[in-house]
Design an enzyme around this catalytic site. Structure first.
Site, PDB file in Angstrom:
ATOM      1  N   LYS A 213      74.856  76.453  34.199  1.00 46.69           N
ATOM      2  CA  LYS A 213      75.750  77.279  34.405  1.00 46.69           C
ATOM      3  C   LYS A 213      76.340  76.804  35.921  1.00 46.69           C
ATOM      4  O   LYS A 213      75.726  76.465  36.744  1.00 46.69           O
ATOM      5  CB  LYS A 213      75.134  78.742  34.941  1.00 46.69           C
ATOM      6  CG  LYS A 213      76.029  79.856  35.139  1.00 46.69           C
ATOM      7  CD  LYS A 213      76.634  80.262  33.644  1.00 46.69           C
ATOM      8  CE  LYS A 213      77.251  81.416  33.933  1.00 46.69           C
ATOM      9  NZ  LYS A 213      77.822  81.964  32.494  1.00 46.69           N
TER      10      LYS A 213
ATOM     11  N   THR B  79      72.966  80.240  29.732  1.00 44.69           N
ATOM     12  CA  THR B  79      73.528  80.236  31.025  1.00 44.69           C
ATOM     13  C   THR B  79      73.751  81.585  31.690  1.00 44.69           C
ATOM     14  O   THR B  79      73.745  81.378  33.008  1.00 44.69           O
ATOM     15  CB  THR B  79      75.030  79.532  30.826  1.00 44.69           C
ATOM     16  OG1 THR B  79      75.958  80.461  30.158  1.00 44.69           O
ATOM     17  CG2 THR B  79      74.893  78.030  30.300  1.00 44.69           C
TER      18      THR B  79
ATOM     19  N   ARG C 169      96.380  52.095  65.674  1.00 49.66           N
ATOM     20  CA  ARG C 169      96.707  53.106  64.700  1.00 49.66           C
ATOM     21  C   ARG C 169      95.880  54.258  64.699  1.00 49.66           C
ATOM     22  O   ARG C 169      94.789  54.391  65.162  1.00 49.66           O
ATOM     23  CB  ARG C 169      96.631  52.588  63.174  1.00 49.66           C
ATOM     24  CG  ARG C 169      95.088  51.896  62.714  1.00 49.66           C
ATOM     25  CD  ARG C 169      95.038  51.384  61.351  1.00 49.66           C
ATOM     26  NE  ARG C 169      93.745  51.503  61.051  1.00 49.66           N
ATOM     27  CZ  ARG C 169      93.152  51.239  59.495  1.00 49.66           C
ATOM     28  NH1 ARG C 169      94.411  51.288  58.675  1.00 49.66           N
ATOM     29  NH2 ARG C 169      91.907  50.868  59.432  1.00 49.66           N
TER      30      ARG C 169
ATOM     31  N   GLN D 218      86.270  50.102  56.531  1.00 52.56           N
ATOM     32  CA  GLN D 218      84.921  49.632  55.766  1.00 52.56           C
ATOM     33  C   GLN D 218      83.966  49.565  56.877  1.00 52.56           C
ATOM     34  O   GLN D 218      82.719  49.992  56.508  1.00 52.56           O
ATOM     35  CB  GLN D 218      85.159  48.347  54.982  1.00 52.56           C
ATOM     36  CG  GLN D 218      85.961  48.671  53.724  1.00 52.56           C
ATOM     37  CD  GLN D 218      87.555  48.412  53.881  1.00 52.56           C
ATOM     38  OE1 GLN D 218      87.911  48.751  54.849  1.00 52.56           O
ATOM     39  NE2 GLN D 218      88.136  48.003  52.876  1.00 52.56           N
TER      40      GLN D 218
ATOM     41  N   HIS E 242      96.507  58.332  55.542  1.00 51.89           N
ATOM     42  CA  HIS E 242      97.414  57.333  56.318  1.00 51.89           C
ATOM     43  C   HIS E 242      98.483  57.964  57.206  1.00 51.89           C
ATOM     44  O   HIS E 242      98.783  59.218  56.683  1.00 51.89           O
ATOM     45  CB  HIS E 242      98.261  56.366  55.251  1.00 51.89           C
ATOM     46  CG  HIS E 242      97.259  55.595  54.407  1.00 51.89           C
ATOM     47  ND1 HIS E 242      96.629  54.573  54.735  1.00 51.89           N
ATOM     48  CD2 HIS E 242      97.134  55.432  53.055  1.00 51.89           C
ATOM     49  CE1 HIS E 242      96.075  53.847  54.010  1.00 51.89           C
ATOM     50  NE2 HIS E 242      96.192  54.428  52.872  1.00 51.89           N
TER      51      HIS E 242
END
Length: 293
Positions: free
Chosen positions: A17, A62, A178, A221, A249
């Site tokens: 469920k 369910t 940035r 990363q 971005h």
């Protein structure tokens, strides 16, 4: 020569469920406590007959799974990890079930400030989702994975990206300043079935956000690794962290057509396409992942 008819088998099956919505209100005192959950139950076991012949004798409906979630909530839902384990242990002992997974998403709320202080029974929704999964086998083995979803983080500086591979299709310009923004989806595997669940979650979540803030980023990363490492250093009961971090971005808008300079003050927020960075950070002294992954 005639081609042999390939043999077809049912290689894997599970059912359950999904997304049982549940709001629990603790009315033990004048200050109510609310817990807002989305519960998904997944069962696996000796149930091939219902797929192959329509024999439903081993199937727990369910609907019954949904009702069990609500009935168990009557005894409380906190800590959420313990609630998931209680449900999982129950379902793992039902009929032909060999393994039960209970996945819970918890949506955070905080009290509204009103009349000079926190209101006793009025709340506003918080960003970010807490995620808990309990995996329980019929032989009693259990494992808990916790984490966060859609934890949106942004830093307006302290992020660079340069020195990357350049080929004939590369148009991205290197930058030493940035905006770095992401929506973290992180899960951490807890190596013990008994833990201070609330403290573990708070500590891990805090470690994620703090590492994002203080790491001078040369790539998303690198930031991902620093965040996962911070969780493992902060919480000894966590064995492994898996993370997915989209790069949200933000591009500086070219204002030169209007005779204006843009010193990294005005940005266009692009929601797609986006870079998707994923990684797993693991202790080197813990067993291989169990059933939870």
């Amino acid at each position: 020569m005639p081609k042999e008819t390939p043999q077809v088998v049912l290689s894997r099956d599970q059912y359950g469920k999904a997304e049982v919505r549940l709001l629990h209100v603790d009315r033990a005192g004048p200050r109510h406590e609310i817990t807002d959950l989305n519960v998904t139950v997944t069962l696996a076991g000796d149930m091939a007959a219902t797929y192959l012949t329509g024999d439903n004798s081993g199937v727990l409906t369910t609907d019954a799974q949904k009702n069990t979630v609500y009935a168990f909530a009557r005894s409380g839902v906190r800590p959420v990890e313990e609630f998931a384990l209680r449900l999982g242990r129950h379902f793992a002992q039902v009929g032909s079930v060999h393994r039960a997974q209970v996945r819970i998403e918890e949506y955070g709320w905080r009290r509204i400030d009103a009349g000079g202080g926190p209101h006793p029974h009025s709340f506003e929704r918080l960003a970010g989702t807490r995620i808990v999964s309990a995996f329980v086998h019929s032989d009693g083995r259990a494992e808990v994975v916790a984490g966060v979803g859609d934890l949106v983080l942004l830093k307006s500086t302290g992020s660079e990206f340069h020195g990357f591979l350049v080929d004939r299709y590369t148009t991205l310009a290197p930058t030493d300043d940035r905006i770095l923004a992401t929506a973290v989806a992180a899960r951490w595997r807890i190596s013990a079935n008994e833990a201070d669940w609330a403290e573990c979650f708070r500590g891990a979540r805090t470690a994620l956000a703090e590492a994002f803030a203080i790491t001078h980023s040369l790539s998303l990363q690198q930031t991902l690794y620093a965040m996962g490492e911070a969780v493992l250093l902060a919480r000894s009961e966590v064995a492994e962290v898996r993370m997915a971090m989209p790069n949200r971005h933000h591009f500086a808008v070219d204002l030169t057509p209007f005779g204006m300079a843009n010193e990294n003050e005005v940005f266009y927020a692009s929601d797609r396409p986006y870079g998707l960075i994923e990684g797993t950070i693991t202790r080197d002294d813990v067993p291989e992942p169990g059933m939870a992954w």
